[in-house]
Write a protein that holds these residues in place. Structure first.
Motif, PDB file in Angstrom:
ATOM      1  N   UNK A 197       0.815  -1.220   0.000  1.00  0.00           N
ATOM      2  CA  UNK A 197       0.000   0.000   0.000  1.00  0.00           C
ATOM      3  C   UNK A 197       0.845   1.265   0.000  1.00  0.00           C
ATOM      4  N   UNK A 198       2.169   1.121   0.103  1.00  0.00           N
ATOM      5  CA  UNK A 198       3.042   2.293   0.156  1.00  0.00           C
ATOM      6  C   UNK A 198       3.323   2.794  -1.270  1.00  0.00           C
ATOM      7  N   UNK A 199       3.230   4.078  -1.474  1.00  0.00           N
ATOM      8  CA  UNK A 199       3.609   4.669  -2.766  1.00  0.00           C
ATOM      9  C   UNK A 199       2.433   5.044  -3.628  1.00  0.00           C
ATOM     10  N   UNK A 200       1.573   4.078  -3.944  1.00  0.00           N
ATOM     11  CA  UNK A 200       0.341   4.367  -4.679  1.00  0.00           C
ATOM     12  C   UNK A 200       0.498   4.727  -6.134  1.00  0.00           C
ATOM     13  N   UNK A 201       1.506   4.160  -6.824  1.00  0.00           N
ATOM     14  CA  UNK A 201       1.682   4.454  -8.251  1.00  0.00           C
ATOM     15  C   UNK A 201       1.082   3.342  -9.106  1.00  0.00           C
ATOM     16  N   UNK A 202       0.424   3.727 -10.192  1.00  0.00           N
ATOM     17  CA  UNK A 202      -0.125   2.747 -11.130  1.00  0.00           C
ATOM     18  C   UNK A 202      -1.526   2.316 -10.754  1.00  0.00           C
ATOM     19  N   UNK A 203      -2.214   1.692 -11.724  1.00  0.00           N
ATOM     20  CA  UNK A 203      -3.611   1.316 -11.529  1.00  0.00           C
ATOM     21  C   UNK A 203      -3.778   0.278 -10.422  1.00  0.00           C
ATOM     22  N   UNK A 204      -2.953  -0.774 -10.453  1.00  0.00           N
ATOM     23  CA  UNK A 204      -3.093  -1.843  -9.469  1.00  0.00           C
ATOM     24  C   UNK A 204      -2.712  -1.373  -8.079  1.00  0.00           C
TER      25      UNK A 204
ATOM     26  N   UNK B 296       8.160  -5.976   0.948  1.00  0.00           N
ATOM     27  CA  UNK B 296       7.903  -5.116  -0.202  1.00  0.00           C
ATOM     28  C   UNK B 296       8.433  -5.798  -1.458  1.00  0.00           C
ATOM     29  N   UNK B 297       8.516  -5.069  -2.560  1.00  0.00           N
ATOM     30  CA  UNK B 297       9.053  -5.591  -3.826  1.00  0.00           C
ATOM     31  C   UNK B 297       9.347  -4.418  -4.734  1.00  0.00           C
ATOM     32  N   UNK B 298      10.286  -4.627  -5.672  1.00  0.00           N
ATOM     33  CA  UNK B 298      10.620  -3.520  -6.578  1.00  0.00           C
ATOM     34  C   UNK B 298       9.436  -3.122  -7.446  1.00  0.00           C
ATOM     35  N   UNK B 299       8.590  -4.099  -7.802  1.00  0.00           N
ATOM     36  CA  UNK B 299       7.475  -3.827  -8.704  1.00  0.00           C
ATOM     37  C   UNK B 299       6.325  -3.096  -8.012  1.00  0.00           C
ATOM     38  N   UNK B 300       6.310  -3.074  -6.694  1.00  0.00           N
ATOM     39  CA  UNK B 300       5.240  -2.373  -5.982  1.00  0.00           C
ATOM     40  C   UNK B 300       5.379  -0.870  -6.211  1.00  0.00           C
ATOM     41  N   UNK B 301       4.417  -0.322  -6.931  1.00  0.00           N
ATOM     42  CA  UNK B 301       4.416   1.104  -7.262  1.00  0.00           C
ATOM     43  C   UNK B 301       5.710   1.537  -7.938  1.00  0.00           C
ATOM     44  N   UNK B 302       6.272   0.611  -8.745  1.00  0.00           N
ATOM     45  CA  UNK B 302       7.476   0.898  -9.530  1.00  0.00           C
ATOM     46  C   UNK B 302       8.609   1.441  -8.662  1.00  0.00           C
ATOM     47  N   UNK B 303       8.843   0.806  -7.548  1.00  0.00           N
ATOM     48  CA  UNK B 303       9.934   1.191  -6.660  1.00  0.00           C
ATOM     49  C   UNK B 303       9.544   2.125  -5.536  1.00  0.00           C
ATOM     50  N   UNK B 304       8.379   2.763  -5.641  1.00  0.00           N
ATOM     51  CA  UNK B 304       7.991   3.743  -4.623  1.00  0.00           C
ATOM     52  C   UNK B 304       7.734   3.096  -3.267  1.00  0.00           C
ATOM     53  N   UNK B 305       7.256   1.856  -3.254  1.00  0.00           N
ATOM     54  CA  UNK B 305       7.023   1.171  -1.981  1.00  0.00           C
ATOM     55  C   UNK B 305       8.329   1.002  -1.217  1.00  0.00           C
ATOM     56  N   UNK B 306       9.386   0.584  -1.913  1.00  0.00           N
ATOM     57  CA  UNK B 306      10.678   0.446  -1.251  1.00  0.00           C
ATOM     58  C   UNK B 306      11.183   1.801  -0.746  1.00  0.00           C
TER      59      UNK B 306
ATOM     60  N   UNK C  96      -3.508   1.272  -2.204  1.00  0.00           N
ATOM     61  CA  UNK C  96      -3.315   2.331  -1.228  1.00  0.00           C
ATOM     62  C   UNK C  96      -2.287   3.326  -1.719  1.00  0.00           C
ATOM     63  N   UNK C  97      -2.147   4.422  -1.006  1.00  0.00           N
ATOM     64  CA  UNK C  97      -1.192   5.468  -1.405  1.00  0.00           C
ATOM     65  C   UNK C  97      -0.515   6.058  -0.173  1.00  0.00           C
ATOM     66  N   UNK C  98      -0.074   5.206   0.716  1.00  0.00           N
ATOM     67  CA  UNK C  98       0.560   5.641   1.956  1.00  0.00           C
ATOM     68  C   UNK C  98       1.872   6.356   1.671  1.00  0.00           C
ATOM     69  N   UNK C  99       2.032   7.565   2.227  1.00  0.00           N
ATOM     70  CA  UNK C  99       3.283   8.296   2.043  1.00  0.00           C
ATOM     71  C   UNK C  99       4.214   8.021   3.227  1.00  0.00           C
ATOM     72  N   UNK C 100       5.392   8.633   3.222  1.00  0.00           N
ATOM     73  CA  UNK C 100       6.405   8.333   4.228  1.00  0.00           C
ATOM     74  C   UNK C 100       5.942   8.695   5.638  1.00  0.00           C
ATOM     75  N   UNK C 101       5.245   9.804   5.784  1.00  0.00           N
ATOM     76  CA  UNK C 101       4.779  10.213   7.122  1.00  0.00           C
ATOM     77  C   UNK C 101       3.770   9.211   7.671  1.00  0.00           C
ATOM     78  N   UNK C 102       2.821   8.827   6.836  1.00  0.00           N
ATOM     79  CA  UNK C 102       1.833   7.830   7.266  1.00  0.00           C
ATOM     80  C   UNK C 102       2.504   6.484   7.541  1.00  0.00           C
ATOM     81  N   UNK C 103       3.471   6.128   6.695  1.00  0.00           N
ATOM     82  CA  UNK C 103       4.166   4.853   6.872  1.00  0.00           C
ATOM     83  C   UNK C 103       4.902   4.809   8.199  1.00  0.00           C
TER      84      UNK C 103
END
Length: 345
Positions: free
Chosen positions: A22-29, A58-68, A34-41
């Motif tokens: 749910x971290x990052x929130x980039x892309x349709x899937x 996490x994973x690299x593909x989650x929100x194209x790296x934004x989750x990491x 979710x779109x949790x930002x660093x403060x919320x995380x």
């Protein structure tokens, strides 16, 4: 929070871990997740650490790296308190080197993950899927080099079939390379396929299950009702096609059983579904996700208590499916059963 051995390794992991999809929130899937930002995380991590949840996946593909990236920002200053699990191998672009688990891709993916996470080592690294285009020995050789370099501490896999995992384990043993100790698998009360082959393999070979989507892709949240549309705000609207299909009659049979047990225990449907998983053989940790504090605290309530043998039996019966060949004779016929020891509960 109970801590368990991760397979046959010396690494102890909490029975619940937190999924950062749910971290990052980039892309349709992942935007639907979710779109949790660093403060919320950081706030969610505070709650997790207070409860004894110390592993974050996490994973690299989650929100194209934004989750990491978001997870890295959230653990900054407390890296030594957490276990970070990440994955690579699914496509990150359209180029020929942007997918798979070749030596060059794994080395680059590891370096990219270290940079995004803001750390110099990854506790658990897993190929996200089996790559039929790369020799197993090449994958294991690259991961072994990364372990020896101190960039990865333990390795596992995600979404492998039984033969793919066993082939990898045999190759690691043959060449004296780092052995997989974890398998991140889909497993839930409405998705018990893990039990036919992967679970017995894990018990035999010392590979711990790290369970993803314990609520059956959002179907076991307690919000679905027979004959009613999917509730507004449910991620099933955007993501149902990505998850495993579930026949409606079977789904509601399981949900009816969950509702009854929830009424008896005063627990919620998600808490019952997660608690059932924690009693299954080979399960080292169950990954919970949350888009907000309320969801997280509810999921954390799945531990610290036990279902009764009668409640477990009813949930087992409601969710039981006939095993596919060649597994069903071993479950149903005495002659076959005598040749196979039952798995410990």
């Amino acid at each position: 929070m109970e801590y368990r051995q991760l397979g046959a390794s010396g690494l102890k992991v909490p029975e619940l871990s937190f999924g950062a999809g749910t971290f990052g929130g980039r892309g349709a899937l992942f935007g639907a997740w979710g779109s949790t930002d660093a403060q919320e995380a950081r706030r969610l991590l505070d709650i997790c650490l207070d409860a004894g949840v110390t592993m974050f996946d996490t994973a690299d593909v989650y929100s194209n790296g934004a989750s990491e990236e978001v997870l890295g920002a959230a653990v900054k200053g407390r890296r030594d308190q957490v276990i970070i699990s990440t994955k690579a191998g699914l496509p990150m672009g359209d180029g020929p080197g942007d997918a798979g688990t070749s030596r060059s891709r794994l080395i680059r993916a590891t370096e990219d993950a270290l940079r995004r996470l803001g750390t110099d080592y990854i506790d658990l690294f897993q190929p996200h899927a089996f790559d039929a285009t790369t020799p197993v020995d090449e994958v294991l050789g690259a991961l072994d080099d990364l372990v020896r370099a101190g960039k990865i501490r333990y390795t596992g896999v995600s979404n492998f079939s039984g033969w793919q995992l066993m082939k990898s384990l045999a190759s690691a043993e043959r060449h004296g390379r780092t052995r997989y100790v974890a398998h991140q698998v889909y497993y839930s009360l409405i998705g018990r396929d893990d039990e036919w082959e992967l679970m017995p393999l894990g018990q035999d070979q010392g590979v711990g299950a790290v369970v993803w989507s314990p609520l059956g892709w959002g179907r076991l949240t307690g919000r679905l009702r027979r004959g009613r549309p999917v509730p507004a705000g449910s991620r099933l609207h955007e993501t149902a096609d990505f998850g495993p299909p579930v026949e409606e009659g079977y789904l509601y049979r399981v949900l009816d059983a969950l509702e009854l047990v929830a009424g008896e225990t005063g627990r919620t449907v998600p808490q019952i579904a997660i608690n059932w998983l924690l009693g299954r053989p080979t399960v080292s940790s169950v990954i919970i996700g949350a888009r907000n504090e309320e969801q997280l605290r509810q999921n954390l309530g799945a531990v610290g208590w036990r279902l009764t043998p009668d409640q477990l039996a009813r949930l087992d019966a409601a969710s039981a499916r006939t095993a596919p060949y060649p597994y069903f004779p071993y479950r149903r016929q005495e002659g076959f059963a005598r040749l196979n020891r039952p798995m410990a509960g």
